[in-house]
Design a protein around this motif. Structure first.
Motif, mmCIF file in Angstrom:
data_model
loop_
_atom_site.group_PDB
_atom_site.id
_atom_site.type_symbol
_atom_site.label_atom_id
_atom_site.label_comp_id
_atom_site.label_asym_id
_atom_site.label_seq_id
_atom_site.Cartn_x
_atom_site.Cartn_y
_atom_site.Cartn_z
ATOM 1 N N GLY A 1 0.807 -1.209 0.000
ATOM 2 C CA GLY A 1 0.000 0.000 0.000
ATOM 3 C C GLY A 1 0.842 1.261 0.000
ATOM 4 N N ALA A 2 0.435 2.245 0.797
ATOM 5 C CA ALA A 2 1.121 3.541 0.838
ATOM 6 C C ALA A 2 2.528 3.436 1.395
ATOM 7 N N ASP A 3 2.836 2.359 2.119
ATOM 8 C CA ASP A 3 4.176 2.194 2.692
ATOM 9 C C ASP A 3 5.189 1.649 1.695
ATOM 10 N N SER A 4 4.712 1.216 0.530
ATOM 11 C CA SER A 4 5.623 0.644 -0.460
ATOM 12 C C SER A 4 6.238 1.729 -1.346
ATOM 13 N N PRO A 5 7.555 1.853 -1.361
ATOM 14 C CA PRO A 5 8.197 2.850 -2.243
ATOM 15 C C PRO A 5 8.026 2.512 -3.716
ATOM 16 N N LEU A 6 7.720 1.244 -4.017
ATOM 17 C CA LEU A 6 7.548 0.850 -5.420
ATOM 18 C C LEU A 6 6.331 1.532 -6.041
ATOM 19 N N TRP A 7 5.240 1.616 -5.285
ATOM 20 C CA TRP A 7 4.065 2.296 -5.828
ATOM 21 C C TRP A 7 4.363 3.772 -6.091
#
Length: 429
Positions: free
Chosen positions: A355-361
């Motif tokens: 979610g929002a914690d993923s730097p990939l997104w």
């Protein structure tokens, strides 16, 4: 065999979209028709499947915002802002460019960047013509500002809407994770524009012939105040949509209905402002990508990308940003994002964050939005502005834009990479 057919249809369709040999809506719908004819997709998978079909949340969010903007357009707000920028510039071209960048960047997070340039570009062309200025640096600056401003909120750029729907990102997530970077990049962009166009932005222009006060652009102040009140409530609802248990698409539709009621706009008038071709293009793209998901191509690519990334999430971030600038530079960032979202989803699944914690997104969001400045065809805002410029008798060639766009993309992506590396890897360690 069916897998190869799906890939071939997808590549040919994207080739037609990228080269603009066929109108992008016709190309996308033709690709969908070919997949249907070969039995790759069905009505069930196209219209009802969350994984392989049309994302109706995205479609209705876009529709609602188009109606809201269509009503706002009647208030004269956008002409007022452009005239205000001219007055505040004091006749200095460099200051005028800076103010137009700020106006565009301020509107993009609320209206979306394509809509913003549609409204601001004609006014900018008129201003430049009356002041005897070369519109080229101002129009290119508008594009660059629109794409940078497009990183700020969930509704600011179509790629954000696509990513948010799939990654379950909220409006507040974008304010927390994207808006700080956007503000940094705006400062960087203003400095770059002053350097890149230093010759064109020299001197001072006499404003004595520019007699209209900005307030003259507002025909009905009561209408403006009512519409701004509704817009403020819509923005508040976007920010609180998780607490209110309302999807952003429903917020946009409710806001559109309220805007129509308070303005008493005729049905024909606000429906005429809806970009039906854009909505049809989005729907066809979702189905095209869904066809690749259906035959397992996306899953395989996602697994390969995840294996290639391994435990080095920063490498995945770097690859996404660079890939967005290179590939996205020749393919509109909307179809690029639609194709990449399921692949990034597989990559995120292989990491401990989500979610929002993923730097990939966020790497995909920043890469797609900022990569939109790479070439003249990399984003919808670019195509719209250059088309309006050519129609007004001030054509800007592909290479004229691209030689500035590549520089801005390289610098802004470098800043974005540092931002992501510091925020999600260094400070989080």
């Amino acid at each position: 065999m069916i897998v190869y057919a799906a890939v071939a249809i997808f590549i040919v369709t994207y080739g037609l979209i990228a080269t603009e040999r066929v109108h992008r809506v016709a190309a996308a719908l033709g690709g969908v028709a070919a997949m249907v004819a070969l039995g790759i997709i069905s009505a069930e998978s196209a219209f009802y499947s969350h994984e392989t079909g049309v994302d109706w949340d995205v479609i209705f969010l876009l529709f609602g915002m188009m109606v809201i903007v269509g009503v706002l357009k009647q208030t004269g707000l956008f002409e007022f802002l452009a005239l205000w920028a001219v007055k505040q510039s004091g006749g200095r071209p460099a200051r005028l460019a800076t103010l137009l960048i700020l106006v565009t960047a301020a509107l993009s997070p609320i209206l979306d960047n394509v809509t913003t340039v549609l409204l601001v570009t004609p006014v900018t062309l008129s201003v430049c013509e009356r002041l005897g200025l070369n519109p080229m640096p101002y129009l290119i600056s508008l594009i660059l500002a629109a794409n940078v401003g497009g990183t700020s909120t969930l509704i600011a750029d179509p790629p954000n809407i696509i990513v948010a729907s799939r990654a379950d990102l909220t409006f507040t997530d974008f304010l927390v994770h994207s808006l700080p970077l956007c503000l940094i990049l705006l400062v960087v962009l203003i400095g770059l524009v002053r350097v890149l166009f230093r010759t064109e932005l020299r001197g001072k222009v006499d404003l004595n012939g520019f007699i209209e006060p900005p307030a003259s652009a507002i025909p009905d102040r009561g209408l403006l105040y009512r519409c701004l009140a509704v817009l403020a409530l819509v923005m508040l609802a976007f920010g609180l949509h998780t607490e209110l248990h309302l999807d952003p698409s429903l917020v946009a539709m409710l806001g559109a209905g309220a805007m129509v009621v308070v303005s008493q706009t005729r049905t024909e008038a606000f429906l005429a402002e809806v970009e039906w071709s854009t909505l049809a293009f989005f729907m066809a793209l979702f189905v095209l990508v869904g066809g690749l998901v259906e035959v397992g191509v996306i899953g395989s690519l996602g697994s390969y990308a995840a294996d290639l990334m391994g435990d080095n999430e920063l490498a995945g971030v770097t690859g996404l940003m660079i890939g967005s600038a290179v590939v996205g530079g020749f393919v509109d960032n909307i179809p690029y994002t639609a194709a990449m979202v399921p692949i990034v989803e597989e990559m995120v699944a292989a990491t401990p964050s989500s979610g929002a914690d993923s730097p990939l997104w966020w790497a995909l969001v920043f890469g797609a939005d900022l990569g939109g400045n790479t070439t003249a065809v990399a984003a919808g805002a670019n195509v719209v502005v250059l088309g309006l410029a050519a129609k007004a008798g001030h054509p800007i060639s592909f290479w004229t834009f691209t030689r500035y766009g590549i520089v801005v993309t390289a610098v802004t992506l470098a800043v974005a990479w540092v931002y992501v590396a510091l925020r999600y890897f260094v400070l989080a360690a």
